[in-house]
Design an enzyme around this catalytic site. Sequence first.
Site, PDB file in Angstrom:
ATOM      1  N   ALA A  43      35.485  41.419  50.134  1.00 21.89           N
ATOM      2  CA  ALA A  43      36.674  40.958  49.406  1.00 21.89           C
ATOM      3  C   ALA A  43      36.377  39.667  48.650  1.00 21.89           C
ATOM      4  O   ALA A  43      36.785  39.491  47.498  1.00 21.89           O
ATOM      5  CB  ALA A  43      37.850  40.762  50.365  1.00 21.89           C
ATOM      6  N   ASP A  44      35.663  38.753  49.294  1.00 22.95           N
ATOM      7  CA  ASP A  44      35.252  37.516  48.623  1.00 22.95           C
ATOM      8  C   ASP A  44      34.323  37.811  47.452  1.00 22.95           C
ATOM      9  O   ASP A  44      34.465  37.256  46.360  1.00 22.95           O
ATOM     10  CB  ASP A  44      34.533  36.589  49.610  1.00 22.95           C
ATOM     11  CG  ASP A  44      35.489  35.746  50.431  1.00 22.95           C
ATOM     12  OD1 ASP A  44      36.547  35.373  49.909  1.00 22.95           O
ATOM     13  OD2 ASP A  44      35.169  35.459  51.592  1.00 22.95           O
ATOM     14  N   LEU A  45      33.337  38.677  47.690  1.00 13.96           N
ATOM     15  CA  LEU A  45      32.326  38.939  46.666  1.00 13.96           C
ATOM     16  C   LEU A  45      32.921  39.655  45.456  1.00 13.96           C
ATOM     17  O   LEU A  45      32.601  39.325  44.311  1.00 13.96           O
ATOM     18  CB  LEU A  45      31.178  39.744  47.263  1.00 13.96           C
ATOM     19  CG  LEU A  45      30.370  39.006  48.338  1.00 13.96           C
ATOM     20  CD1 LEU A  45      29.413  39.962  49.038  1.00 13.96           C
ATOM     21  CD2 LEU A  45      29.612  37.829  47.742  1.00 13.96           C
ATOM     22  N   GLY A  53      34.887  37.230  43.439  1.00 13.44           N
ATOM     23  CA  GLY A  53      33.989  36.414  42.631  1.00 13.44           C
ATOM     24  C   GLY A  53      33.506  37.138  41.392  1.00 13.44           C
ATOM     25  O   GLY A  53      33.404  36.562  40.301  1.00 13.44           O
TER      26      GLY A  53
END
Length: 406
Positions: free
Chosen positions: A178-180, A183
């Site tokens: 989810a973070d990647l 980004g």
Amino acid sequence: MDHERSPWLEHEGTLGGLRVLDFSRILSGPFCTMALADLGADVIKVEDHRKGDDTRSWGPPFQGEEASYFLSVNRNKRSVAVDLKDPECAALVRRLALSADVVVENFRPGTAERLGIGYEELSSHNPGLVYASISGYGQTGPYRLEPGYDAIAQAISGMMSITGDPEGEPARTGNSMADLTAGMWATIGVLAALRERDRSGQGQWVDVSLLDGQIASLTYVAAGYFTTGNVPRRHGAAHPTIVPYQAFPTSDGRIMVAAGNDTLWKRFAATIGLGHLAEKPRFATNSDRVTHRDELLPLIEKALAERTSAEWEGLLAEAGVPAGPINTVEEALEHPQVAARQMVAGVEHPTAGHVRSLASPVKLSSRPSSVRTPPPTHGQHTDEVLTALGAEASERARMRETGAAR
């Protein structure tokens, strides 16, 4: 946009000449700004003056004095460590924003505004500024003020409900997807906004959330639900709408097979000694195989259990059927194709020694991305950047003495 001359701005990468002011920390924002830095942008990472980016202490493992987590997403950047609540430091940072093309932050919504570095404040003095905010839920909606965490975004988005063994528990991905993905979406948004600025001269606010990114990643899974009304379920390493397209046990391990169309299915069946099945009406087309997967899969498993993974990989490659071993991370990083694509890079770090990292997957035919400098130490470039802003030596010394800058 005009900038004072700086070797960091003269890099010949595709984004050379662009300055990015990076207020982000942990993973989603740093992953975005590293992508921009790899392409040549001058990324100035503004860190907390006391402890820096949270991930500097997220270990073990550590390499030298740095956590490997921090090292993984912060190369090609400069570090400025200041107290954004200190009026003198805050004024200098706002001056720095006047020379920036892009600002990236991943504070909880409202925090940047309270610090005087929100979009409205900075863009009022720098109308061409592209400002990217990454948060858990976005700048609008009833959840906007909730803290953003990768695992929670994976859970709420439904992504965990379709990940894992069919008979097991829901699972998050092996990394912080989810973070990647947030980004990556932020990077796309920044590049799109810069393209629009080329036309109009005006910057804009790029609003990206972890939850939105995960919802967007549902793609064909959501489409299947829209079409049928059936709630998607977990399939482990299998595919919900293609058969055979999954991992199968062999005599010594497992192998992933991707027979993505009827022609590949026929080749696959013939190679593993089940060519007669391809002629049966209930297995002839992909739709038939999906319908009768519970009957077909045990037959495939029995056939593949007769040989090793390496033997099947060779035979299937010869037949033109996509297949491959389920590598460990070590095996993947040592794969000859990974080496040929130069996906592992190395650079010398002032305290950690030789640091290996993953290179950019964006391969450009001219002015390519590059790994030029190691992840910075905490506050490594504070003096350099503040001097360029016109801060006198006595002023810089005073900020260090009071603890407002490092």
